[in-house]
Design an enzyme around this catalytic site. Structure first.
Site, PDB file in Angstrom:
ATOM      1  N   HIS A   1       0.928  -1.321  -0.042  1.00 10.80           N
ATOM      2  CA  HIS A   1       0.003   0.089  -0.042  1.00 10.80           C
ATOM      3  C   HIS A   1       0.919   1.360   0.026  1.00 10.80           C
ATOM      4  CE1 HIS A   1      -3.866  -2.316   0.446  1.00 10.80           C
ATOM      5  NE2 HIS A   1      -3.057  -2.808   1.408  1.00 10.80           N
TER       6      HIS A   1
ATOM      7  N   ASN B   1     -10.026  -2.998   2.095  1.00  9.96           N
ATOM      8  CA  ASN B   1      -9.773  -2.977   0.618  1.00  9.96           C
ATOM      9  C   ASN B   1     -11.008  -2.623  -0.194  1.00  9.96           C
ATOM     10  OD1 ASN B   1      -6.937  -3.261   0.698  1.00  9.96           O
ATOM     11  ND2 ASN B   1      -7.308  -5.591   1.194  1.00  9.96           N
TER      12      ASN B   1
END
Ligand code: NDP
Length: 512
Positions: A68, A140
């Site tokens: 990320h 997510n």
């Protein structure tokens, strides 16, 4: 009440000086010329501004997040429109509550400069600045994940990142891992479909993904899953469109969100939950804690509880997006964890990552501070610590003042029993059988008592000479105690043995 503008303005410099300053606040003489030894001479070390400027330049980055790394984000508010108090007492989820929030969207495998449209799962991480502390839901754009146990997480990420020899990303590593990890099939199906290449962050749904726990005011617990449904609709790119965008507009998602907010086109997500009664977890047809599975919406329909809107861009990307430390261990009363083994690993890994990236005091940064008053803690010091407890507070528990850092349980254990209060700690949560997890004393055996073995040592083992030496050493070590502590010392040693308490008192008082 602190709103999102207050949060975003924290830390902003006023730039009140008419000129630039060195980092000590004194004026800079020139941003154009360094100091040289004569007009043609070399630069000299006493050009402090030059040295500071080059040094700061070299230190501009903090390490990437490992997964990320490439992100974008914005700020806004969560609005709760429905009454879910039967399920959770969390203040942010009470009907009518408006809570300032942040959202950070990201790709998983690429580095911080990588294209937004490389096929990937996309992070969907939310921070709520609640009146009971910061609550983060770090999910997510998919409701599931590639594995069900965090022990496999580093393997997975390393298979998606770069090959150790070539430094290249490797389809062979990716498929090698996936095909040897059959539990990944659900997530890979999702990833290889349209949702692996969203057109924008505004047009993707988010999911808390894990199963969490909600706890109501009566202490009843429920399992819950979060869904954030884009009111812009879900729109994806084809592979060809995504490939083209990776070359032409690699920051597509960052640019799209920023520009939408600048033009007043504020994206919204419907906030929905699936709720499962605690006991149904035992018999549900899928293991409800397994992160590779969803709870079918046919079995557990989604309930809308409100919405959130993103309507503010960051004032400073580095301070407010790069350094925002989103972390699933940021919980508030009324929510809890589940036995999901991926969640359990993330509870540790996210805060640990920020300690490494930003430093152990990362929570003191303006973007990471809560809004419900200053943190009240015995933790102290460390690199870059600039907050400290009020004068007169003591840095340990238990202590005589409880000033600056009181705790919910007193921690006081001065009597004969080893008793330690068991705190009603909803945040510890319930296990999968509905039993409350335990925070409290050991199981007590027949002779468990705080003083008993010290008594035996004094009474039965030490000879008279050793007893006298002990009393003298204790009295000597008490030099400097305040009167209240002096009295506590006598009680303490009397509990070990009355003779010892009396002898310590005799020696100490005669020495004064
Ligand atoms: P439903 O028919 O009730 O739900 C299907 C859901 O799939 C839709 O509501 C939508 O979720 C999602 N979806 C639609 N198109 C796609 C796509 N191209 N790629 C990925 N997801 C898509 O069935 P169930 O709840 O029983 O779930 C069946 C399957 O749907 C699951 O195995 C899972 O793969 C997928 N799914 C289920 C979700 C759940 O929480 N139950 C959530 C998302 C997907 P949404 O409205 O969230 O976009």
């Amino acid at each position: 009440m602190t709103g999102i503008d207050d949060i975003l303005n924290r830390g902003e410099r006023t730039n009140a000086h008419a000129h630039t300053t060195k980092l000590n606040g004194s004026p800079v003489q020139s941003e154009n010329h360094s100091v040289t030894s004569g007009q043609q001479g070399p630069v000299i070390l006493n050009d402090i501004h030059l040295i500071e400027k080059l040094a700061a330049f070299n230190r501009q980055v903090v390490p990437d997040r490992i997964p990320h790394a490439k992100g974008l984000g914005a700020f806004g508010e969560l609005h709760i429109t429905e009454d879910v108090s039967a399920y959770t007492k969390a203040s942010l989820f009470q009907k009518g509550t408006v809570t300032p929030m942040a959202a950070r969207f990201s790709t998983v495998a690429g580095e911080s400069g990588s294209p937004d449209t490389w096929r990937d799962v996309h992070g969907f991480a939310l921070r709520f600045w609640t009146q009971e502390g910061n609550y983060d839901i770090v999910g997510n754009n998919t409701p599931v994940f590639f594995m069900r146990d965090s022990v496999k997480f580093p393997d997975f990420i390393q298979s998606q990142k770069r090959h150790p020899a070539t430094g290249l990303r490797s389809a062979d590593m990716q498929w090698d891992f996936w095909t040897r990890t059959p539990e990944s099939a659900h997530q890979v199906t999702y990833l290889m479909g349209g949702r692996g290449t969203p057109r924008s962050a505004r047009e993707m749904n988010g999911y808390g993904s894990h199963t969490f726990q909600w706890i109501n005011a009566e202490g009843e617990a429920f399992w819950v899953k979060y869904h954030f449904i884009s009111e812009q609709g879900v729109h994806n790119l084809t592979q060809d469109e995504a490939t083209k965008a990776a070359g032409e507009t690699p920051d597509l998602h960052r640019q799209d969100l920023y520009e939408a907010i600048e033009r007043g086109d504020f994206p919204r997500w419907s906030v929905e939950v699936q709720i499962m009664p605690l006991d149904e977890a035992e018999t549900y047809r899928f293991n409800p804690f397994d992160l590779t599975k969803v709870w079918s919406k046919k079995d557990y329909p989604r309930k809308k509880i409100g919405y959130f809107e993103l309507n503010r861009n960051p004032v400073n990307f580095h301070a407010q997006i790069e350094q925002i430390a989103l972390d699933p261990s940021n919980l508030v009363p009324g929510v809890g964890f589940s036995p999901d083994k991926m969640l359990q690993g993330r509870i540790f890994a996210y805060s640990d990552q920020q300690r490494y990236r930003i430093g152990p005091n990362y929570r003191q940064l303006p973007i990471n501070q809560p809004v419900n008053g200053d943190v009240n803690t015995y933790s102290q010091n460390g690199p870059m610590a600039y907050q400290f407890n009020e004068n007169g507070s003591l840095p340990y528990s238990p202590n005589k003042t409880n000033k600056g850092a009181g705790v919910l349980d007193s921690g006081e254990t001065s009597d004969h029993s080893a008793e330690h209060p068991v705190v009603d700690d909803a945040m510890v949560g319930n296990d999968q059988h509905g039993n409350q997890l335990y925070r409290g004393q050991y199981v007590q055996h027949a002779e468990d008592d705080n003083f008993i073995q010290a008594t035996i040592l004094y009474r039965d083992v030490m000879n008279d000479e050793e007893k006298e030496e002990l009393a003298n050493n204790i009295a000597g070590a008490m030099d400097g105690v305040k009167p209240e502590t002096e009295q506590r010392c006598y009680e303490y040693w009397t509990n070990v043995h009355p003779d010892l308490g009396a002898r310590v008192k005799e020696i100490f008082t005669s020495s004064k």
